[in-house]
Design a protein around this motif. Structure first.
Motif, PDB file in Angstrom:
ATOM      1  N   UNK A   1       1.429  -0.674  -0.364  1.00  0.00           N
ATOM      2  CA  UNK A   1      -0.132   0.352   0.260  1.00  0.00           C
ATOM      3  C   UNK A   1       1.065   1.560  -0.348  1.00  0.00           C
ATOM      4  N   UNK A   2       2.024   1.252   1.204  1.00  0.00           N
ATOM      5  CA  UNK A   2       1.987   1.917   1.015  1.00  0.00           C
ATOM      6  C   UNK A   2       3.771   2.679  -0.690  1.00  0.00           C
ATOM      7  N   UNK A   3       3.682   1.730  -1.322  1.00  0.00           N
ATOM      8  CA  UNK A   3       4.703   2.145  -2.870  1.00  0.00           C
ATOM      9  C   UNK A   3       3.279   2.654  -3.500  1.00  0.00           C
ATOM     10  N   UNK A   4       1.811   2.043  -3.748  1.00  0.00           N
ATOM     11  CA  UNK A   4       0.906   2.596  -4.384  1.00  0.00           C
ATOM     12  C   UNK A   4       0.527   3.786  -4.103  1.00  0.00           C
ATOM     13  N   UNK A   5       0.719   4.332  -2.689  1.00  0.00           N
ATOM     14  CA  UNK A   5       0.449   5.597  -2.395  1.00  0.00           C
ATOM     15  C   UNK A   5       1.209   6.424  -2.862  1.00  0.00           C
ATOM     16  N   UNK A   6       2.878   5.991  -2.757  1.00  0.00           N
ATOM     17  CA  UNK A   6       4.083   6.913  -2.970  1.00  0.00           C
ATOM     18  C   UNK A   6       3.495   6.746  -4.637  1.00  0.00           C
ATOM     19  N   UNK A   7       3.314   6.160  -5.025  1.00  0.00           N
ATOM     20  CA  UNK A   7       2.808   6.607  -6.969  1.00  0.00           C
ATOM     21  C   UNK A   7       1.986   7.186  -7.196  1.00  0.00           C
ATOM     22  N   UNK A   8       0.958   6.905  -6.074  1.00  0.00           N
ATOM     23  CA  UNK A   8      -0.369   7.723  -6.731  1.00  0.00           C
ATOM     24  C   UNK A   8       0.070   9.077  -6.236  1.00  0.00           C
ATOM     25  N   UNK A   9       0.552  10.216  -5.505  1.00  0.00           N
ATOM     26  CA  UNK A   9       0.192  10.749  -4.643  1.00  0.00           C
ATOM     27  C   UNK A   9       0.675  12.125  -6.481  1.00  0.00           C
ATOM     28  N   UNK A  10       1.911  11.472  -6.666  1.00  0.00           N
ATOM     29  CA  UNK A  10       2.821  12.786  -8.316  1.00  0.00           C
ATOM     30  C   UNK A  10       1.587  12.304  -9.528  1.00  0.00           C
ATOM     31  N   UNK A  11       1.219  11.083  -9.748  1.00  0.00           N
ATOM     32  CA  UNK A  11       0.118  10.606 -10.567  1.00  0.00           C
ATOM     33  C   UNK A  11      -0.725  11.732 -10.445  1.00  0.00           C
ATOM     34  N   UNK A  12      -1.286  11.513  -9.617  1.00  0.00           N
ATOM     35  CA  UNK A  12      -3.183  12.833  -9.172  1.00  0.00           C
ATOM     36  C   UNK A  12      -2.091  14.101  -8.776  1.00  0.00           C
ATOM     37  N   UNK A  13      -1.368  14.256  -8.332  1.00  0.00           N
ATOM     38  CA  UNK A  13      -1.132  16.469  -8.661  1.00  0.00           C
ATOM     39  C   UNK A  13      -0.910  16.286 -10.346  1.00  0.00           C
ATOM     40  N   UNK A  14      -0.839  15.379 -10.760  1.00  0.00           N
ATOM     41  CA  UNK A  14      -0.485  15.677 -12.992  1.00  0.00           C
ATOM     42  C   UNK A  14      -1.815  15.519 -12.992  1.00  0.00           C
ATOM     43  N   UNK A  15      -2.436  15.508 -12.159  1.00  0.00           N
ATOM     44  CA  UNK A  15      -4.132  15.487 -13.261  1.00  0.00           C
ATOM     45  C   UNK A  15      -5.335  15.631 -12.402  1.00  0.00           C
ATOM     46  N   UNK A  16      -4.848  16.965 -11.894  1.00  0.00           N
ATOM     47  CA  UNK A  16      -5.666  18.069 -10.863  1.00  0.00           C
ATOM     48  C   UNK A  16      -7.671  17.188 -11.814  1.00  0.00           C
ATOM     49  N   UNK A  17      -8.025  17.005 -10.815  1.00  0.00           N
ATOM     50  CA  UNK A  17      -9.374  17.079 -11.602  1.00  0.00           C
ATOM     51  C   UNK A  17     -10.151  16.491 -12.685  1.00  0.00           C
ATOM     52  N   UNK A  18      -8.962  15.115 -11.783  1.00  0.00           N
ATOM     53  CA  UNK A  18      -9.181  14.248 -12.604  1.00  0.00           C
ATOM     54  C   UNK A  18     -10.828  13.170 -12.511  1.00  0.00           C
ATOM     55  N   UNK A  19     -11.712  12.402 -13.085  1.00  0.00           N
ATOM     56  CA  UNK A  19     -13.014  12.068 -12.658  1.00  0.00           C
ATOM     57  C   UNK A  19     -12.432  10.800 -11.021  1.00  0.00           C
ATOM     58  N   UNK A  20     -13.511  10.962 -10.341  1.00  0.00           N
ATOM     59  CA  UNK A  20     -12.908   9.861  -9.668  1.00  0.00           C
ATOM     60  C   UNK A  20     -12.685   8.357 -10.689  1.00  0.00           C
ATOM     61  N   UNK A  21     -13.599   7.929 -11.241  1.00  0.00           N
ATOM     62  CA  UNK A  21     -13.698   6.698 -11.933  1.00  0.00           C
ATOM     63  C   UNK A  21     -12.777   5.627 -12.662  1.00  0.00           C
ATOM     64  N   UNK A  22     -12.465   7.664 -13.607  1.00  0.00           N
ATOM     65  CA  UNK A  22     -10.988   7.139 -14.692  1.00  0.00           C
ATOM     66  C   UNK A  22     -10.234   7.400 -13.760  1.00  0.00           C
ATOM     67  N   UNK A  23      -9.608   7.620 -12.130  1.00  0.00           N
ATOM     68  CA  UNK A  23      -8.475   7.697 -11.806  1.00  0.00           C
ATOM     69  C   UNK A  23      -8.446   6.461 -10.943  1.00  0.00           C
ATOM     70  N   UNK A  24      -9.637   6.229 -10.874  1.00  0.00           N
ATOM     71  CA  UNK A  24      -9.276   4.298 -10.124  1.00  0.00           C
ATOM     72  C   UNK A  24      -8.751   3.510 -11.130  1.00  0.00           C
ATOM     73  N   UNK A  25      -9.373   3.179 -12.469  1.00  0.00           N
ATOM     74  CA  UNK A  25      -9.174   2.837 -13.965  1.00  0.00           C
ATOM     75  C   UNK A  25      -7.683   2.970 -13.648  1.00  0.00           C
ATOM     76  N   UNK A  26      -7.005   3.791 -13.595  1.00  0.00           N
ATOM     77  CA  UNK A  26      -5.733   4.521 -14.159  1.00  0.00           C
ATOM     78  C   UNK A  26      -4.597   3.740 -13.162  1.00  0.00           C
ATOM     79  N   UNK A  27      -5.115   3.655 -11.926  1.00  0.00           N
ATOM     80  CA  UNK A  27      -4.030   3.696 -11.174  1.00  0.00           C
ATOM     81  C   UNK A  27      -4.561   1.622 -10.574  1.00  0.00           C
ATOM     82  N   UNK A  28      -5.667   1.062 -11.208  1.00  0.00           N
ATOM     83  CA  UNK A  28      -5.633  -0.285 -11.434  1.00  0.00           C
ATOM     84  C   UNK A  28      -6.512  -0.465  -9.893  1.00  0.00           C
ATOM     85  N   UNK A  29      -7.120   0.504  -9.619  1.00  0.00           N
ATOM     86  CA  UNK A  29      -7.418  -0.026  -8.031  1.00  0.00           C
ATOM     87  C   UNK A  29      -9.452   0.261  -8.191  1.00  0.00           C
ATOM     88  N   UNK A  30      -9.916  -0.351  -6.793  1.00  0.00           N
ATOM     89  CA  UNK A  30     -11.177  -0.112  -7.118  1.00  0.00           C
ATOM     90  C   UNK A  30     -11.753   1.561  -6.828  1.00  0.00           C
TER      91      UNK A  30
END
Length: 323
Positions: A14-43
């Motif tokens: 989970x820590x590895x995913x969070x460290x990847x998630x933060x910069x990924x979301x910072x560069x995609x501000x306002x992304x749709x929740x469902x699209x973000x979940x698909x892009x990160x490979x999680x529910x």
């Protein structure tokens, strides 16, 4: 297969995913929740759970040092998180603290990621140079040492899906009990190692401190925990009272005020002159009796009256032993 139990996610994963998630979301501000979940490979529920966790993460403890996550309206926004995307730069005090922490981690028996921890420690020592000698002068020891062979057998039982038979010391009753357990995981928290599994004696999930296990036998029987055997959420710590547990009221002076931060209290009342009154719930009052004796007058039980009597009786017995 329908109904199959999902693998338990480790804290490292989970820590590895969070460290990847933060910069990924910072560069995609306002992304749709469902699209973000698909892009990160999680529910979506897992994404929301991770975002809730990010609220208490950051580079410090002050509110303006913590990540701010928002996903109202179906859009995800992260702020105050840009520093996590930058390369890590440690000050000498931070490096020494991390080295001491790694030494503490390496002192735990049965550590699976020992090689990774040793490599990280070696890199820090090389980078710190002579300043790293401060960390080398610190002796780190587990609060309650556990036999490494015992940890290894517990982990082997979990991995093989085998039931174990324990002889377990119950300090509150000063007795050893025998019980069969279907082990689900071995975890380390607050300097102690625990075995969590379905206890057939209690017919419920239980956490067993390994330093209190007097004997552990791996049985030639498959572990068959029922569907109700779910792992405890330890985000709030090991001590997690239930709604039906007894309410206890304590009066604390300044020396014992740390109890407010260490235990999940339900209410805190400032009495003035450095005195505090707290309410907490517990299913087993024996640990509270021992805690009151250790605090030696810096904390007292004000309710219930029966527990006040237990503490007084234990104190008289302790004094009689000195006589």
């Amino acid at each position: 297969m329908a109904g199959a139990k999902q693998p338990v996610e480790t804290a490292q994963a989970r820590l590895a995913r969070l460290l990847t998630m933060v910069p990924w979301l910072v560069n995609r501000q306002g992304i749709d929740v469902e699209e973000a979940a698909r892009g990160l490979g999680i529910s979506v529920p897992q994404l929301e759970s991770d975002l809730n966790l990010l609220f208490v993460c950051g580079y410090g403890n002050m509110p303006d040092e913590l990540i701010d996550a928002s996903w109202e309206g179906g859009k995800v926004f992260l702020s105050n998180a840009e520093t996590i995307a930058k390369p890590l730069r440690l000050g000498l005090d931070e490096a020494v603290s991390l080295m001491v922490g790694l030494q503490a981690l390496l002192s735990l028996p049965g550590l699976h990621e020992r090689d990774a921890a040793q490599r990280a420690l070696a890199k820090l020592e090389a980078a710190a140079g002579s300043f790293g000698q401060a960390a080398a002068s610190v002796t780190v020891q587990a609060a309650d040492p556990v036999d490494e062979d015992l940890v290894g057998r517990a982990r082997a039982a979990v991995e093989a899906g085998r039931r174990v038979r324990l002889e377990y010391l119950v300090p509150g009753r000063d007795e050893s009990t025998e019980r069969d357990v279907d082990p689900l995981r071995v975890i380390s928290m607050d300097g102690r190692i625990y075995l969590e599994g379905w206890c057939h004696r209690a017919e419920a999930m239980r956490l067993f401190r390994l330093d209190r296990i007097e004997a552990l036998e791996v049985l030639d029987v498959a572990a068959t925990p029922p569907p109700a055997a779910t792992l405890r959420d330890l985000a709030g710590g090991i001590f997690q009272p239930g709604p039906d547990d007894e309410v206890v009221t304590l009066r604390l002076d300044r020396v014992a005020r740390w109890i407010v931060d260490y235990y999940p209290v339900e209410a805190v009342r400032d009495l003035g002159d450095g005195m505090t009154e707290v309410d907490l719930r517990t299913a087993d009052t024996q640990w509270l009796v021992r805690l009151m004796l250790r605090l030696a007058g810096h904390a007292v039980v004000t309710a219930p009256e029966s527990l006040r009597g237990e503490v007084a009786a234990a104190a008289r017995a302790a004094l009689a032993a000195y006589a």
